[in-house]
Motif scaffolding. Sequence first.
Motif, PDB file in Angstrom:
ATOM      1  N   MET A  84       0.717  -1.304   0.212  1.00 22.10           N
ATOM      2  CA  MET A  84       0.101   0.109  -0.107  1.00 22.10           C
ATOM      3  C   MET A  84       0.838   0.971  -0.066  1.00 22.10           C
ATOM      4  N   LYS A  85       1.027   1.890  -1.153  1.00 22.82           N
ATOM      5  CA  LYS A  85       1.675   3.220  -1.137  1.00 22.82           C
ATOM      6  C   LYS A  85       1.050   4.502  -0.868  1.00 22.82           C
ATOM      7  N   PHE A  86       1.294   5.174  -0.025  1.00 26.70           N
ATOM      8  CA  PHE A  86       0.735   6.640   0.022  1.00 26.70           C
ATOM      9  C   PHE A  86       1.497   7.720  -0.276  1.00 26.70           C
ATOM     10  N   GLY A  87       0.853   8.487  -1.214  1.00 25.50           N
ATOM     11  CA  GLY A  87       1.754   9.496  -1.862  1.00 25.50           C
ATOM     12  C   GLY A  87       1.763  10.704  -0.815  1.00 25.50           C
ATOM     13  N   GLY A  88       2.422  11.835  -1.305  1.00 26.94           N
ATOM     14  CA  GLY A  88       2.651  12.871  -0.425  1.00 26.94           C
ATOM     15  C   GLY A  88       1.302  13.596   0.055  1.00 26.94           C
ATOM     16  N   SER A  89       0.417  13.831  -0.802  1.00 31.83           N
ATOM     17  CA  SER A  89      -0.759  14.353  -0.267  1.00 31.83           C
ATOM     18  C   SER A  89      -1.548  13.347   0.467  1.00 31.83           C
ATOM     19  N   SER A  90      -1.495  12.077   0.574  1.00 32.19           N
ATOM     20  CA  SER A  90      -2.297  11.322   1.230  1.00 32.19           C
ATOM     21  C   SER A  90      -1.590  11.166   2.900  1.00 32.19           C
ATOM     22  N   SER A 127       8.327   7.064  -5.157  1.00 34.06           N
ATOM     23  CA  SER A 127       7.870   6.139  -4.366  1.00 34.06           C
ATOM     24  C   SER A 127       6.703   5.111  -5.047  1.00 34.06           C
ATOM     25  N   ASP A 128       6.363   5.636  -6.149  1.00 31.46           N
ATOM     26  CA  ASP A 128       5.748   4.478  -6.793  1.00 31.46           C
ATOM     27  C   ASP A 128       6.282   3.375  -7.366  1.00 31.46           C
ATOM     28  N   TYR A 129       7.431   3.835  -7.704  1.00 27.45           N
ATOM     29  CA  TYR A 129       8.587   2.926  -8.478  1.00 27.45           C
ATOM     30  C   TYR A 129       8.937   1.790  -7.051  1.00 27.45           C
ATOM     31  N   ILE A 186      -1.404   1.955  -5.272  1.00 32.29           N
ATOM     32  CA  ILE A 186      -1.362   3.506  -5.109  1.00 32.29           C
ATOM     33  C   ILE A 186      -2.153   4.378  -4.801  1.00 32.29           C
ATOM     34  N   TRP A 187      -2.192   4.772  -3.379  1.00 34.67           N
ATOM     35  CA  TRP A 187      -3.265   5.711  -2.909  1.00 34.67           C
ATOM     36  C   TRP A 187      -2.836   7.028  -2.959  1.00 34.67           C
ATOM     37  N   THR A 188      -3.747   7.698  -3.642  1.00 31.13           N
ATOM     38  CA  THR A 188      -3.124   9.171  -3.938  1.00 31.13           C
ATOM     39  C   THR A 188      -4.626  10.108  -3.875  1.00 31.13           C
ATOM     40  N   ASP A 189      -4.446  10.941  -4.616  1.00 30.46           N
ATOM     41  CA  ASP A 189      -5.549  12.170  -4.674  1.00 30.46           C
ATOM     42  C   ASP A 189      -6.395  12.258  -5.822  1.00 30.46           C
ATOM     43  N   VAL A 190      -6.567  11.100  -6.417  1.00 32.85           N
ATOM     44  CA  VAL A 190      -7.473  11.003  -7.631  1.00 32.85           C
ATOM     45  C   VAL A 190      -7.986   9.604  -7.588  1.00 32.85           C
ATOM     46  N   GLU A 191      -9.175   9.430  -8.007  1.00 30.75           N
ATOM     47  CA  GLU A 191      -9.887   8.154  -8.197  1.00 30.75           C
ATOM     48  C   GLU A 191      -9.385   7.277  -9.326  1.00 30.75           C
ATOM     49  N   GLY A 192      -8.110   7.207  -9.402  1.00 30.27           N
ATOM     50  CA  GLY A 192      -7.413   6.198 -10.490  1.00 30.27           C
ATOM     51  C   GLY A 192      -6.874   7.263 -11.565  1.00 30.27           C
ATOM     52  N   VAL A 193      -6.363   6.316 -12.631  1.00 29.42           N
ATOM     53  CA  VAL A 193      -5.747   7.080 -13.741  1.00 29.42           C
ATOM     54  C   VAL A 193      -6.932   7.505 -14.637  1.00 29.42           C
ATOM     55  N   PHE A 194      -6.937   8.933 -14.975  1.00 27.72           N
ATOM     56  CA  PHE A 194      -8.046   9.588 -15.689  1.00 27.72           C
ATOM     57  C   PHE A 194      -7.710   9.378 -17.229  1.00 27.72           C
ATOM     58  N   THR A 195      -8.906   9.642 -18.025  1.00 28.41           N
ATOM     59  CA  THR A 195      -8.451  10.023 -19.518  1.00 28.41           C
ATOM     60  C   THR A 195      -7.671  11.257 -19.725  1.00 28.41           C
ATOM     61  N   CYS A 196      -7.251  11.839 -18.742  1.00 26.90           N
ATOM     62  CA  CYS A 196      -6.286  12.974 -19.026  1.00 26.90           C
ATOM     63  C   CYS A 196      -6.126  13.696 -17.639  1.00 26.90           C
ATOM     64  N   ASP A 197      -5.026  14.412 -17.471  1.00 24.40           N
ATOM     65  CA  ASP A 197      -4.900  14.943 -16.077  1.00 24.40           C
ATOM     66  C   ASP A 197      -6.361  16.006 -15.655  1.00 24.40           C
ATOM     67  N   PRO A 198      -6.816  15.458 -14.594  1.00 24.60           N
ATOM     68  CA  PRO A 198      -8.248  16.183 -14.383  1.00 24.60           C
ATOM     69  C   PRO A 198      -7.827  17.729 -14.073  1.00 24.60           C
ATOM     70  N   ARG A 199      -6.631  18.159 -13.697  1.00 29.87           N
ATOM     71  CA  ARG A 199      -6.269  19.498 -13.328  1.00 29.87           C
ATOM     72  C   ARG A 199      -6.258  20.135 -14.543  1.00 29.87           C
ATOM     73  N   VAL A 200      -6.071  19.534 -15.724  1.00 28.01           N
ATOM     74  CA  VAL A 200      -6.129  20.201 -16.913  1.00 28.01           C
ATOM     75  C   VAL A 200      -7.357  20.164 -17.947  1.00 28.01           C
ATOM     76  N   GLY A 217       3.916  11.681 -19.476  1.00 29.58           N
ATOM     77  CA  GLY A 217       3.546  12.968 -18.610  1.00 29.58           C
ATOM     78  C   GLY A 217       2.505  12.886 -17.528  1.00 29.58           C
ATOM     79  N   ALA A 218       1.622  11.657 -17.498  1.00 29.23           N
ATOM     80  CA  ALA A 218       0.897  11.415 -16.541  1.00 29.23           C
ATOM     81  C   ALA A 218       1.260  11.284 -15.249  1.00 29.23           C
ATOM     82  N   LYS A 219       1.158  12.372 -14.491  1.00 30.36           N
ATOM     83  CA  LYS A 219       2.100  12.256 -13.373  1.00 30.36           C
ATOM     84  C   LYS A 219       1.664  11.389 -12.284  1.00 30.36           C
TER      85      LYS A 219
HETATM   86  P1  ADP Z   1       0.928  11.468  -5.115  1.00 23.60           P
HETATM   87  O1  ADP Z   1       1.505  12.557  -4.262  1.00 23.60           O
HETATM   88  O2  ADP Z   1       0.112  10.603  -4.628  1.00 23.60           O
HETATM   89  O3  ADP Z   1       2.067  10.672  -5.383  1.00 23.60           O
HETATM   90  P2  ADP Z   1       0.913  13.054  -7.356  1.00 23.60           P
HETATM   91  O4  ADP Z   1       0.771  14.365  -7.435  1.00 23.60           O
HETATM   92  O5  ADP Z   1       2.556  12.478  -7.719  1.00 23.60           O
HETATM   93  O6  ADP Z   1       0.415  12.081  -6.251  1.00 23.60           O
HETATM   94  O7  ADP Z   1       0.168  12.219  -8.509  1.00 23.60           O
HETATM   95  C1  ADP Z   1      -1.278  12.503  -8.397  1.00 23.60           C
HETATM   96  C2  ADP Z   1      -1.653  13.586  -9.564  1.00 23.60           C
HETATM   97  O8  ADP Z   1      -1.433  13.352 -10.787  1.00 23.60           O
HETATM   98  C3  ADP Z   1      -3.259  14.068  -9.568  1.00 23.60           C
HETATM   99  O9  ADP Z   1      -3.603  14.901  -8.613  1.00 23.60           O
HETATM  100  C4  ADP Z   1      -3.629  14.526 -11.003  1.00 23.60           C
HETATM  101  O10 ADP Z   1      -3.615  15.997 -10.930  1.00 23.60           O
HETATM  102  C5  ADP Z   1      -2.171  14.047 -11.712  1.00 23.60           C
HETATM  103  N1  ADP Z   1      -2.446  13.490 -12.947  1.00 23.60           N
HETATM  104  C6  ADP Z   1      -1.852  13.656 -14.031  1.00 23.60           C
HETATM  105  N2  ADP Z   1      -2.250  12.893 -15.110  1.00 23.60           N
HETATM  106  C7  ADP Z   1      -3.131  12.146 -14.643  1.00 23.60           C
HETATM  107  C8  ADP Z   1      -4.045  11.258 -15.165  1.00 23.60           C
HETATM  108  N3  ADP Z   1      -4.084  10.777 -16.289  1.00 23.60           N
HETATM  109  N4  ADP Z   1      -4.974  10.616 -14.224  1.00 23.60           N
HETATM  110  C9  ADP Z   1      -4.856  10.953 -13.004  1.00 23.60           C
HETATM  111  N5  ADP Z   1      -4.362  11.997 -12.368  1.00 23.60           N
HETATM  112  C10 ADP Z   1      -3.367  12.464 -13.212  1.00 23.60           C
END
Ligand code: ADP
Length: 449
Positions: A5-11, A209-211, A227-241, A263-265
């Motif tokens: 169970m990996k928790f990222g910085g925002s978690s 840390s994901d690695y 991978i526990w993070t601040d989005v509900e999974g991998v999205f069709t594009c960065d939801p911030r964009v 670039g999908a961070k």
């Molecule tokens: P953590 O601190 O948990 O490692 P990151 O900030 O590294 O989290 O990664 C999560 C962020 O990645 C999300 O908040 C989102 O804005 C960004 N992101 C970029 N591309 C995508 C994508 N395709 N799907 C989901 N999130 C994405």
Amino acid sequence: MSRVMKFGGSSVADAACMRQAGELVRRALPHAPLVVLSAMGKSTDALFRAARAASNGRHSDARREVDGLAERHRASAAELFAGDVPAEVHASLAQHLGDLERILQGVELLHELSPRSLDAIAARGELLSTTLFAAYLASIGVDCDWFDARGVMRTDERFGAATPDAPALARLSREKLAARLAPGRAVVTQGYIGACADGATTTLGRGGSDYSASLFGAALASDEVQIWTDVEGVFTCDPRVVPQARSIPELSFAEAAELAAFGAKVLHPSTIQPAVEARIPVTVRHTQRPDGRFTTIRERSAATRTVTALAGRGPVTVLTLSSTRMLDASGFLARIFEVFGRLGVSVDVVSTAEVAVSVTVERDAPLETLRRELEQVARVEIRPERAIVAIVGERLRETRGIAARALGALEDIDVEMISMGANEINLSLVLDRQRERDALRRLHAAFFE
Ligand code: ADP
Ligand code: ASP
Ligand code: MG
């Protein structure tokens, strides 16, 4: 069998987040969790700033960063332990902070920040966060063990972007880590950090840390890497964009690897490879919405869509090289790529014509050296501030007209290079960085909305 169970910085950014992460670990205890933690959100950035300030002799700036980190960890501890922080927790935090101060003093005295020192500094973020989190878990009655990842995460000596030695990691994990994992207890360790054979601290690169999580999963033959993070999974594009982007239930390893590389961070680019080799599913989940949507990444996805997701990466620099001598095309390409190889510069997108070739390189590539060397064989044109926009999908190769649809959607945005990845699941477009967001929004509208 264990579960990573990996928790990222925002978690783990503050006490409230740590409580939530703690609850998720408690629920997962029957799965013998190995908890891999990042530094508390943005701590690594603060450590980098402190390191630079110290090496430039800006003592008070470095001091301010360290004080900020100390305050943040102490305040979270006070909240997690309701004001009654156990003495040994204080002592462990103080010890990591003391180590940090001593390394920074060394850097300041020498006016020199080697990659080795920078890694020793950057690693303190994960050492601090795991110290606090493990103590918190124990305080809520979880049988729990703090484990120093450097004892098993053996790497080479490329400080700042070290390459893990997977066989050594597997062997050391069997010897030192596996026996600690058992249903009903949690082991807490650090993502991002490792050590080389002589024991010096290394890091796997930013976002690493994901690695780490995936490497640990493979070494331990875990049943799942979460991978526990601040989005509900991998999205069709960065939801911030693209706010309209949505979570993708299933991705193939190949698609996830392409998205991360372009670039999908949400995933570090190397995350997928150890999981692929060990055939372990990786899931991406939202720490604050554990019962919501999530993404499962596995060997193959049964999905039938053509385009799976988009990613954008910039800035990159485009080098266009055209032959000055009448070299034949193969001799020309050989000469050019010999230069990139010798200088250790990796190229991403490549497109060629008879005696000209365009490539993209990272912004921090040694452009002047490259220019000098390449001018021996080619006319060199350099265009900085470009971006790569990638369209990724397992079925791109079977579908006609994707490039036409993409170019149609971009209308007036100039596409300077276009390239189908050799694995045929990635169509990359290179364009002006200023237009990257706009391009992603338009492509998203064309392919998903
Ligand atoms: P953590 O601190 O948990 O490692 P990151 O900030 O590294 O989290 O990664 C999560 C962020 O990645 C999300 O908040 C989102 O804005 C960004 N992101 C970029 N591309 C995508 C994508 N395709 N799907 C989901 N999130 C994405
Ligand atoms: N803390 C490290 C970073 O910020 C590693 C990670 O969070 O994955 O880059
Ligand atoms: Mg990350």
